[in-house]
Each structure stands twice: as structure tokens, then as C-alpha cells.
Design an enzyme around this catalytic site. Structure first.
Site, PDB file in Angstrom:
ATOM      1  N   ASP A 293       0.863  -1.195   0.000  1.00 19.98           N
ATOM      2  CA  ASP A 293       0.000   0.000   0.000  1.00 19.98           C
ATOM      3  C   ASP A 293       0.896   1.241   0.000  1.00 19.98           C
ATOM      4  O   ASP A 293       2.111   1.135   0.203  1.00 19.98           O
ATOM      5  CB  ASP A 293      -0.917   0.002   1.255  1.00 19.98           C
TER       6      ASP A 293
ATOM      7  N   ASN B  57      -6.347  -5.400  -5.441  1.00 17.61           N
ATOM      8  CA  ASN B  57      -7.441  -4.694  -4.772  1.00 17.61           C
ATOM      9  C   ASN B  57      -7.294  -3.167  -4.801  1.00 17.61           C
ATOM     10  O   ASN B  57      -8.302  -2.462  -4.800  1.00 17.61           O
ATOM     11  CB  ASN B  57      -7.509  -5.196  -3.316  1.00 17.61           C
TER      12      ASN B  57
ATOM     13  N   TYR C 281     -14.259   5.789 -13.611  1.00 19.84           N
ATOM     14  CA  TYR C 281     -14.345   4.653 -12.678  1.00 19.84           C
ATOM     15  C   TYR C 281     -15.000   3.453 -13.363  1.00 19.84           C
ATOM     16  O   TYR C 281     -14.495   2.331 -13.304  1.00 19.84           O
ATOM     17  CB  TYR C 281     -15.132   5.063 -11.422  1.00 19.84           C
TER      18      TYR C 281
ATOM     19  N   LYS D 136     -13.310  -0.229 -14.195  1.00 23.21           N
ATOM     20  CA  LYS D 136     -13.791  -1.470 -13.596  1.00 23.21           C
ATOM     21  C   LYS D 136     -14.307  -2.442 -14.663  1.00 23.21           C
ATOM     22  O   LYS D 136     -14.197  -3.661 -14.512  1.00 23.21           O
ATOM     23  CB  LYS D 136     -14.864  -1.171 -12.541  1.00 23.21           C
TER      24      LYS D 136
ATOM     25  N   ILE E 237     -19.991  -0.967  -0.266  1.00 24.91           N
ATOM     26  CA  ILE E 237     -19.491  -1.586   0.967  1.00 24.91           C
ATOM     27  C   ILE E 237     -19.012  -0.492   1.928  1.00 24.91           C
ATOM     28  O   ILE E 237     -18.378   0.486   1.489  1.00 24.91           O
ATOM     29  CB  ILE E 237     -18.309  -2.545   0.667  1.00 24.91           C
TER      30      ILE E 237
ATOM     31  N   THR F  25     -16.674   1.056   3.734  1.00 27.67           N
ATOM     32  CA  THR F  25     -15.212   1.141   3.888  1.00 27.67           C
ATOM     33  C   THR F  25     -14.833   2.627   3.985  1.00 27.67           C
ATOM     34  O   THR F  25     -15.662   3.497   3.704  1.00 27.67           O
ATOM     35  CB  THR F  25     -14.476   0.554   2.668  1.00 27.67           C
TER      36      THR F  25
HETATM   37  N1  LIG Z   1     -16.183   0.302  -0.986  1.00 26.87           N
HETATM   38  C1  LIG Z   1     -16.986   0.050  -2.011  1.00 26.87           C
HETATM   39  O1  LIG Z   1     -18.200   0.325  -1.945  1.00 26.87           O
HETATM   40  C2  LIG Z   1     -16.443  -0.588  -3.257  1.00 26.87           C
HETATM   41  C3  LIG Z   1     -17.382  -1.051  -4.194  1.00 26.87           C
HETATM   42  C4  LIG Z   1     -16.914  -1.656  -5.362  1.00 26.87           C
HETATM   43  C5  LIG Z   1     -15.556  -1.800  -5.575  1.00 26.87           C
HETATM   44  N2  LIG Z   1     -14.676  -1.336  -4.651  1.00 26.87           N
HETATM   45  C6  LIG Z   1     -13.257  -1.506  -4.954  1.00 26.87           C
HETATM   46  O2  LIG Z   1     -12.627  -2.192  -3.895  1.00 26.87           O
HETATM   47  C7  LIG Z   1     -11.251  -1.813  -3.828  1.00 26.87           C
HETATM   48  C8  LIG Z   1     -10.923  -1.401  -2.401  1.00 26.87           C
HETATM   49  O3  LIG Z   1     -11.749  -0.298  -2.067  1.00 26.87           O
HETATM   50  P1  LIG Z   1     -12.020   0.158  -0.558  1.00 26.87           P
HETATM   51  O4  LIG Z   1     -13.444   0.543  -0.502  1.00 26.87           O
HETATM   52  O5  LIG Z   1     -11.476  -0.812   0.400  1.00 26.87           O
HETATM   53  O6  LIG Z   1     -11.155   1.504  -0.573  1.00 26.87           O
HETATM   54  P2  LIG Z   1     -10.175   2.143   0.545  1.00 26.87           P
HETATM   55  O7  LIG Z   1      -9.886   3.512   0.076  1.00 26.87           O
HETATM   56  O8  LIG Z   1     -10.773   1.956   1.890  1.00 26.87           O
HETATM   57  O9  LIG Z   1      -8.889   1.224   0.409  1.00 26.87           O
HETATM   58  C9  LIG Z   1      -8.143   1.223  -0.777  1.00 26.87           C
HETATM   59  C10 LIG Z   1      -6.686   1.059  -0.442  1.00 26.87           C
HETATM   60  O10 LIG Z   1      -5.959   1.148  -1.674  1.00 26.87           O
HETATM   61  C11 LIG Z   1      -4.824   1.943  -1.440  1.00 26.87           C
HETATM   62  N3  LIG Z   1      -4.333   2.585  -2.663  1.00 26.87           N
HETATM   63  C12 LIG Z   1      -4.885   3.602  -3.349  1.00 26.87           C
HETATM   64  N4  LIG Z   1      -4.106   3.963  -4.375  1.00 26.87           N
HETATM   65  C13 LIG Z   1      -3.027   3.133  -4.340  1.00 26.87           C
HETATM   66  C14 LIG Z   1      -1.868   3.002  -5.133  1.00 26.87           C
HETATM   67  N5  LIG Z   1      -1.635   3.819  -6.179  1.00 26.87           N
HETATM   68  N6  LIG Z   1      -0.981   2.037  -4.827  1.00 26.87           N
HETATM   69  C15 LIG Z   1      -1.199   1.210  -3.760  1.00 26.87           C
HETATM   70  N7  LIG Z   1      -2.264   1.304  -2.968  1.00 26.87           N
HETATM   71  C16 LIG Z   1      -3.165   2.253  -3.251  1.00 26.87           C
HETATM   72  C17 LIG Z   1      -5.279   2.984  -0.448  1.00 26.87           C
HETATM   73  O11 LIG Z   1      -4.181   3.592   0.221  1.00 26.87           O
HETATM   74  C18 LIG Z   1      -6.166   2.163   0.474  1.00 26.87           C
HETATM   75  O12 LIG Z   1      -5.463   1.613   1.558  1.00 26.87           O
HETATM   76  C19 LIG Z   1     -11.058  -0.707  -4.859  1.00 26.87           C
HETATM   77  O13 LIG Z   1     -10.531  -1.261  -6.034  1.00 26.87           O
HETATM   78  C20 LIG Z   1     -12.478  -0.212  -5.078  1.00 26.87           C
HETATM   79  O14 LIG Z   1     -12.649   0.377  -6.343  1.00 26.87           O
HETATM   80  C21 LIG Z   1     -15.082  -0.738  -3.509  1.00 26.87           C
END
Ligand SMILES: NC(=O)c1ccc[n+]([C@@H]2O[C@H](COP(=O)([O-])OP(=O)(O)OC[C@H]3O[C@@H](n4cnc5c(N)ncnc54)[C@H](O)[C@@H]3O)[C@@H](O)[C@H]2O)c1
Length: 265
Positions: free
Chosen positions: A37, A90, A161, A165, A194, A196
Site C-alpha cells: 500500500d 485490490n 471509474y 472497472k 461496501i 469502507t
Molecule cells: N467500498 C466500495 O463500496 C467498493 C465497491 C466496489 C468496488 N470497490 C473496490 O474495492 C477496492 C478497495 O476499495 P475500498 O473501498 O477498500 O477503498 P479504501 O480507500 O478503503 O482502500 C483502498 C486502499 O488502496 C490503497 N491505494 C490507493 N491507491 C493506491 C496506489 N496507487 N498504490 C497502492 N495502494 C493504493 C489505499 O491507500 C487504500 O489503503 C477498490 O478497487 C475499489 O474500487 C469498492
């Protein structure tokens, strides 16, 4: 069930959110986990939680948009733990809601570099070490790409976005076909909304901009999920652990939708 005992996993964006919980679930199920990360403090907290639960995990700082850093992260897994069996691509970012005609090419490219290039690079660099150990496991090696329900449907003011995806979804299928002979499975996971830190960022923004504020924003989102709640980090991490384990040995190139019924409508 869903054991990953003896396997070695790398989770990008594993400091917090879905990546953090996936790292925890994989460690709990017996894997040695590399968390990568750009957030060092939150990664340290997740490492601590894993260690206290008796699991094994290490951290390397890693920006998924930078190819040399992927090479270093994969090397770290091999040097520290002796190989690689599972990669969870992720790390991802959301974009601020913006009309297409106001979306700059720079911000489009920045988002793509993380959400789509980052997954491509993760697959590319993980292939050699995963292939080397894939024969040990009934289900071979496993690459899990986190897409979204927005990889199936569009969203106004979310062009970059959705494009990123959707790209992850088909990149997954192409890679799965290419890597099946090497016993490497590649699948995508499609979360609904979700709870988060990423989603909570959206709630904070809504608090400032919307009538009814963040609560109104959340209520609107919940109403689109027939199950009647937001997803929890565990809902996604459980699917990740299943795809990482040999219990999903006959699954490749497919989409695991975890969305409380959102896409069924
Ligand atoms: N939360 C939702 O509702 C949701 C829904 C669909 C998809 N997603 C996908 O799930 C994944 C995780 O999302 P989340 O909700 O846990 O987000 P989050 O922001 O809580 O966590 C994402 C993590 O990725 C890290 N990150 C960002 N850019 C980075 C980079 N360039 N290099 C390395 N790390 C990096 C961030 O520092 C963070 O720790 C993402 O791909 C997001 O698009 C999330």
C-alpha cells in the site's frame, strides 16, 4: 473450509478497507500475507491486528501504478516467504463525481493508472512466481481482481471509474484463458456498495453538498440493495478467501458478484 494453509498471498491496497480485511481473512485461513500500500500507518495497524490473531504478514510500500514497484513487491514476497501463490489486485480509487465534459485527461489517466494499469501490472509480475508453485495445489495459483458492480453497469458522472472497472472485468477473462494451462486461475469480484473508508469519504462529501447530507446519501444507496443494508468488508473478504482457496478449483475467468442483489434488478 476455504483453507489457504501454506500458501503465500500478496494483497495490494491491503492497509485498510476491503484489502485490509482480505489480508486478515487470508492470514486467519493460514496464508502468509504481503500487504502492499501507499499508506504506511494504516498498514502497520493491520499488521498488528493480524499478528495479535496469530497470523503472519509483512508490509512493503508500493504504488500499484509504478511498474518497478510491482517488481520489487513481488520480489519481496519471494525473498521473505519463499514464493507466491495468490495475488489480490485490490488497490483502487474512486473519482469525484464529474460530468464527462469537465473530466480532464490527466485525472482520467491518473485513475486508469491505479485501477486498470495497476491490475495489469499485478497480473504480469505475479505470473512467473505463481506459475513456479502452481502445481503444488489442487486449485493451482489464484489471481483475484477487485472490480465493482460498476464493471457491469454505467453511472452518470463516473465515466473513468466505470471504464476502469469494466476493463478489469475483461482483462480478468483474457488473463484467465491465457493462464489456465499454467494452472493459474484468474477471477474478478464485483462488490456492491461496501462500508469502507472509501465509501465514508463519499458520505463526508455528501454531507457538504446534499440536502439531507450524508444520511440521505446512505439511505439512497441502501435502498438500491434489495438485502436492505450496505455490504460489510467481511462480505467481500469471504469471497476473496474462497477464490484464493482450492474450494474454487474449477472457477476461472468468472465474475463473483457480492452486491446484496443490486445487479439482479
Ligand atoms: N467500498 C466500495 O463500496 C467498493 C465497491 C466496489 C468496488 N470497490 C473496490 O474495492 C477496492 C478497495 O476499495 P475500498 O473501498 O477498500 O477503498 P479504501 O480507500 O478503503 O482502500 C483502498 C486502499 O488502496 C490503497 N491505494 C490507493 N491507491 C493506491 C496506489 N496507487 N498504490 C497502492 N495502494 C493504493 C489505499 O491507500 C487504500 O489503503 C477498490 O478497487 C475499489 O474500487 C469498492
Amino acid at each position: 473450509m476455504n483453507s489457504v494453509e501454506g500458501k503465500i498471498a500478496l494483497v495490494s491496497g491491503g492497509a485498510r478497507g476491503l484489502g485490509g480485511m482480505s489480508a486478515r481473512k487470508l492470514a486467519e485461513a493460514g496464508a502468509k500475507v504481503v500487504i502492499t500500500d501507499i499508506r504506511e500507518e494504516e498498514a502497520a495497524e493491520t499488521l498488528d491486528v493480524i499478528a495479535k490473531a496469530g497470523g503472519t504478514a509483512k508490509f512493503i510500500r508500493h504504488d500499484v501504478a509504478i511498474e518497478e514497484e510491482w517488481a520489487a513487491a513481488v520480489k519481496f514476497a519471494v525473498d521473505e516467504f519463499g514464493g507466491l501463490d495468490i495475488v489480490v489486485n485490490n488497490a483502487g480509487v474512486a473519482s469525484a463525481a464529474r460530468p464527462l465534459e469537465e473530466l480532464s485527461l490527466d485525472s482520467w489517466r491518473r485513475l486508469m493508472s491505479i485501477n486498470l494499469d495497476g491490475v495489469f501490472l499485478g497480473i504480469k509480475h505475479a505470473i512467473p512466481p505463481i506459475r513456479e508453485r502452481a502445481g503444488r495445489w489442487p486449485g493451482g495459483g489464484s489471481i483475484i481482481n477487485i472490480s465493482s458492480i460498476m464493471g457491469f453497469i454505467g453511472g452518470a458522472r463516473s465515466a473513468a471509474y466505470c471504464a476502469s472497472k469494466g476493463g478489469v472485468r475483461l482483462l480478468t477473462k483474457a488473463a484467465a484463458l491465457e493462464l489456465a494451462p499454467a494452472k493459474i486461475r484468474v477471477n474478478s469480484v464485483h462488490p456492491g456498495f461496501i462500508d469502507t473508508p472509501l465509501l465514508r469519504g463519499g458520505v463526508e462529501a455528501a454531507d457538504k453538498r446534499m440536502e439531507g447530507g450524508g444520511q440521505h446519501f446512505i439511505d439512497g444507496i441502501v435502498a438500491r440493495h434489495p438485502i436492505g443494508r450496505l455490504g460489510q468488508e467481511e462480505d467481500i473478504a469471504n469471497a476473496v478467501r474462497f477464490l484464493a482457496s482450492d474450494d474454487s478449483a474449477f472457477m476461472t475467468g468468472t465474475e463473483v458478484v457480492v452486491d446484496g442483489g443490486y445487479l439482479a434488478q
